[in-house]
Design an enzyme around this catalytic site. Structure first.
Site, PDB file in Angstrom:
ATOM      1  N   SER A   1       0.858  -1.178   0.000  1.00  0.00           N
ATOM      2  CA  SER A   1       0.000   0.000   0.000  1.00  0.00           C
ATOM      3  C   SER A   1       0.893   1.226   0.000  1.00  0.00           C
ATOM      4  O   SER A   1       2.079   1.146   0.296  1.00  0.00           O
ATOM      5  CB  SER A   1      -0.911   0.040   1.244  1.00  0.00           C
ATOM      6  OG  SER A   1      -1.880  -0.984   1.205  1.00  0.00           O
TER       7      SER A   1
ATOM      8  N   SER B   1      -3.163  -3.721  -3.382  1.00  0.00           N
ATOM      9  CA  SER B   1      -2.469  -2.538  -2.885  1.00  0.00           C
ATOM     10  C   SER B   1      -3.475  -1.451  -2.544  1.00  0.00           C
ATOM     11  O   SER B   1      -4.306  -1.073  -3.370  1.00  0.00           O
ATOM     12  CB  SER B   1      -1.482  -2.025  -3.938  1.00  0.00           C
ATOM     13  OG  SER B   1      -0.693  -0.971  -3.425  1.00  0.00           O
TER      14      SER B   1
ATOM     15  N   ASP C   1      -3.912   2.188  -2.165  1.00  0.00           N
ATOM     16  CA  ASP C   1      -3.199   3.397  -2.577  1.00  0.00           C
ATOM     17  C   ASP C   1      -4.131   4.592  -2.403  1.00  0.00           C
ATOM     18  O   ASP C   1      -5.090   4.759  -3.164  1.00  0.00           O
ATOM     19  CB  ASP C   1      -2.736   3.273  -4.022  1.00  0.00           C
ATOM     20  CG  ASP C   1      -1.965   1.976  -4.271  1.00  0.00           C
ATOM     21  OD1 ASP C   1      -1.188   1.584  -3.378  1.00  0.00           O
ATOM     22  OD2 ASP C   1      -2.155   1.373  -5.334  1.00  0.00           O
TER      23      ASP C   1
END
Length: 345
Positions: free
Chosen positions: A233, A271, A273
């Site tokens: 992340s 991930s 983000d």
């Protein structure tokens, strides 16, 4: 070039665009913004809290315009729904590991109740903002070892000068197969003949090994016996003293993806983000006698300079986080090499 503020990445000869960094080349170049860490690195623990204080007054009573952009939503951050709806920030920002989000929420609520004891009696509840990355590759995240005292320690340590690299919430981070961490950068520019600044802080824990692209085109490829997939992340916190409304701040936050993309990120399925942007130019009162609030906002066709600053600072902040982080061995003997060492070869 020697007159420019050095950063971990610039000390290695890496250059990022053509905009001028601020005096510290960090998010704290924005007046009023401070950053603090609490690092826990003992036994199998490689974790901590990082606190960003957007201004030094009563943030609940004097909120700031804010907005977020979820680039890829595989994350467990708290407080973003209300930021999206109301466009304001009313507590400091805590960064930490995924399983410490609840602890951070409690700490921020207790802090605000100690400052504003009438919350929920006269003024409504408070929206604590806690954002996270998973440090479980290097740290025993299942121990849930962080306490509210650790969060308070990060908040109390907030200052204009702060460390980058494997500190606070960046202690157990990994990026592109190397050691990740906390990094920051800033840019100054003029609007209407006045100097303004945009600063960025990242919690870098993303990127597939072998995908990293440096500004000079090199592609570091670390030894990665685990053949890690893109399951990390990245949190990007953006601050500016330019007068912006929340809709404009959302546009600014969205440009963090440009800086991440320059590095080789593709925002993998696993991930989380997320970018958050706020403006310190004008405080928004929690209580007001009038029905309207007057405020200046930037003309829309002048916003490109902020977009460019976001792309440059995000790229630089991530590499600062990585280069400032020495190699680390954590739980189960798992290891992350340092990008700084690769650059020396």
């Amino acid at each position: 070039m020697s007159s420019l503020p050095l950063s971990p990445a610039r000390s290695k000869g890496l250059v990022f665009g053509d905009m001028q960094p601020g005096p510290r080349n960090s998010i704290t170049d924005v007046e009023g913004v401070t950053v603090g860490h609490r690092t826990v690195s003992e036994g199998d623990l490689r974790t901590g809290f990082t606190a960003v204080l957007p201004h030094q007054g009563n943030l609940f009573l004097n909120k700031l315009p804010a907005a977020s952009d979820v680039i890829n939503g595989f994350g467990k951050s708290a407080g973003l729904i209300q930021v999206e709806e109301l466009g304001t920030l009313e507590t400091p920002i805590l960064l930490t590991n995924t399983f410490a989000v609840g602890t951070g929420i409690n700490a921020l609520i207790r802090r605000e109740l100690s400052i504003n004891p009438d919350i929920d009696r006269a003024g409504g509840t408070v929206n604590p903002l806690v954002m996270e990355c998973n440090d479980g590759y290097l740290s025993d995240i299942n121990a849930m070892a962080l306490s509210e005292a650790d969060a308070f320690a990060a908040l109390d340590a907030a200052a204009k000068n702060f460390e980058q690299g494997s500190v606070g919430a960046g202690t157990g981070m990994s990026a592109f197969g190397f050691k990740g961490g906390i990094g920051s950068a800033s840019r100054v520019f003029e609007l209407d003949g006045r100097s303004y600044v945009l600063g960025t802080l990242v919690q870098a824990n993303f990127g597939k090994p072998g995908d990293l692209v440096l500004p000079d085109g090199r592609k570091p490829n670390p030894d990665d016996p685990g053949r890690s997939e893109e399951r990390g992340s990245v949190i990007v916190v953006l601050a500016t003293d330019v007068p912006l409304e929340s809709r404009q701040l959302k546009r600014v936050a969205r440009r963090a993806a440009a800086g991440l993309g320059r590095l080789g990120a593709f925002y993998g399925n696993g991930s989380g983000d997320i970018a958050l942007a706020f403006s310190t130019a004008r405080k928004l009162p929690h209580f007001s006698d009038g029905d309207f609030i007057a405020r200046d906002v930037l003309q829309e066709d002048r916003i490109d300079v902020l977009f460019k600053a976001v792309a440059e600072t995000t790229q630089e902040a991530v590499l600062n986080a990585m280069i400032a982080s020495p190699a680390m061995t954590g739980i189960k003997g798992r290891h992350r090499p340092s990008l700084a060492d690769w650059l020396e070869v």
